[in-house]
Design an enzyme around this catalytic site. Structure first.
Site, PDB file in Angstrom:
ATOM      1  CB  CYS A 134      -0.695   0.129   1.132  1.00  0.00           C
ATOM      2  SG  CYS A 134      -1.871   1.460   1.457  1.00  0.00           S
ATOM      3  CB  CYS A 137      -0.516   2.515   3.996  1.00  0.00           C
ATOM      4  SG  CYS A 137      -2.038   1.622   3.273  1.00  0.00           S
ATOM      5  CG  ASP A 138       2.985   1.234   4.376  1.00  0.00           C
ATOM      6  OD1 ASP A 138       2.678   1.811   5.554  1.00  0.00           O
ATOM      7  OD2 ASP A 138       2.984   0.081   4.139  1.00  0.00           O
TER       8      ASP A 138
END
Ligand code: NDP
Length: 314
Positions: A134, A137-138
């Site tokens: 992701c 997300c990261d």
């Protein structure tokens, strides 16, 4: 046979949020967690984009908070896996762990999706330590660093473009000579100066002991191997909605995502509602899943009230 007003299947942000709202509405929800209690977020490390955590939070800790809140509101949370359902009759039947049959007036499906992985040992070992599925997300953790991303679909293109805003070099590893992504996304990727597409390229091994330091790749045409020095390795080869048990019971799209009525959580079956990644292939964020879990509980509560009203009139 055990009967409940509201049964929730799944324990990610969608399921727990549905539980909080359903419990507060007096529906006495029962929630079955599934095997991966807490869902996909329990497999990530730091979460920085969930509102309400100004200093970020570890994914597993956040899901523990969701659990605690759903429990405190009075949800009956049970560890168990729904192995089959029968929505052809009312109340709806749900079988737990192949043995126990439970009936429910309203069922909220929040079974989520699973990222597809390449399936290599180094990928599993470094998951959360430079390996991620992701970018939204990261990606932030790799600001100013070089990264590699595998995949050639719309997800891969979106993630590559997202990463290219943060990273000076994004190697996009495409295993053939073509991408599956829409033409416009392919053009955008090709036009981005920070993205280098490596065609016919497969991953041999992700390098690093405790943190990703590089990736060994092979050209499938020439057989030539190379090492790319990267700090992050993103897998974007698709997601699989966890909806196999609903096949033939509710309407799914060709990829298995549950089809909901626009702007709601209603499925094609009365009393069955869907939320989270099981019905969302576009946004797939914890916060959007939580929002749709709230919608599902509100829809279920209104639907149940209406059924009670109709029963009184009869
Ligand atoms: P796709 O199935 O469309 O693409 C998967 C990609 O990953 C393909 O390029 C595929 O290569 C590659 N791949 C699969 N397995 C491997 C492997 N083992 N090693 C290397 N590469 C691999 O998945 P997406 O998640 O991209 O998209 C799913 C659906 O969601 C699509 O319909 C897409 O259009 C849609 N979507 C829409 C968005 C939007 O509208 N904003 C955003 C994201 C997705 P190959 O072609 O060789 O099989």
């Amino acid at each position: 046979m055990e009967h409940h007003t509201c049964l929730i299947i799944g324990s990610g942000p969608a399921g727990y949020t549905a539980a909080v709202y359903a419990a507060r509405a007096g529906l006495k929800p029962v929630l079955y967690t599934g095997v991966l209690m807490g869902g996909q977020l329990t497999q990530t490390t730091e979460v920085e984009n969930y509102p309400g955590y100004p200093n970020g939070v570890q994914g597993p800790a956040m899901m523990q908070d969701f659990y605690n809140q759903a429990l405190r509101m009075g949800t009956d949370i049970r560890f168990g896996y729904v192995t089959s359902v029968d929505f052809s009759q009312t109340p709806h039947q749900v079988i737990i762990d192949e043995t126990t049959t439970i009936t429910a007036d309203a069922v909220i499906i929040a079974t989520g999706a699973s990222a597809k992985w390449l399936g290599m040992e180094s990928e599993a070992r470094l998951n959360g330590y430079g390996v991620s599925a992701c970018a939204v997300c990261d990606g932030f953790f790799y600001k100013g660093m070089n990264v590699a991303l595998v995949g050639g679909g719309d997800t891969a293109c979106e993630e590559a473009l997202y990463l290219a805003k943060l990273c000076p070099k994004v190697y996009m590893l495409v295993r053939s000579d073509k991408m599956r992504a829409s033409q416009v996304m392919q053009e955008r990727v090709k036009d981005d100066p920070n993205i280098e597409i490596l065609w016919h390229t497969e991953t041999v091994e992700i390098l690093g002991d405790n943190q990703v330091t590089g990736v060994r790749v092979r050209n499938r045409q020439s057989g030539e191997e190379n090492t790319l020095a990267v700090d992050g390795f993103f897998v974007a080869i698709g997601h699989q909605p966890n909806t196999a048990i609903f096949e033939g019971q509710i309407t799914l799209d060709e990829e298995g995502y549950i089809i909901t009525k626009a702007g709601s959580s209603y499925t094609n079956i009365a009393g069955v509602f869907a939320c989270g990644d099981a019905q969302d292939k576009i946004y797939r964020q914890a916060v959007t899943a939580a929002g749709s879990g709230c919608m599902a509980a509100l829809d279920a509560e209104r639907w149940l009230s209406h059924q009670a009203y109709l029963a009184k009139q009869a």
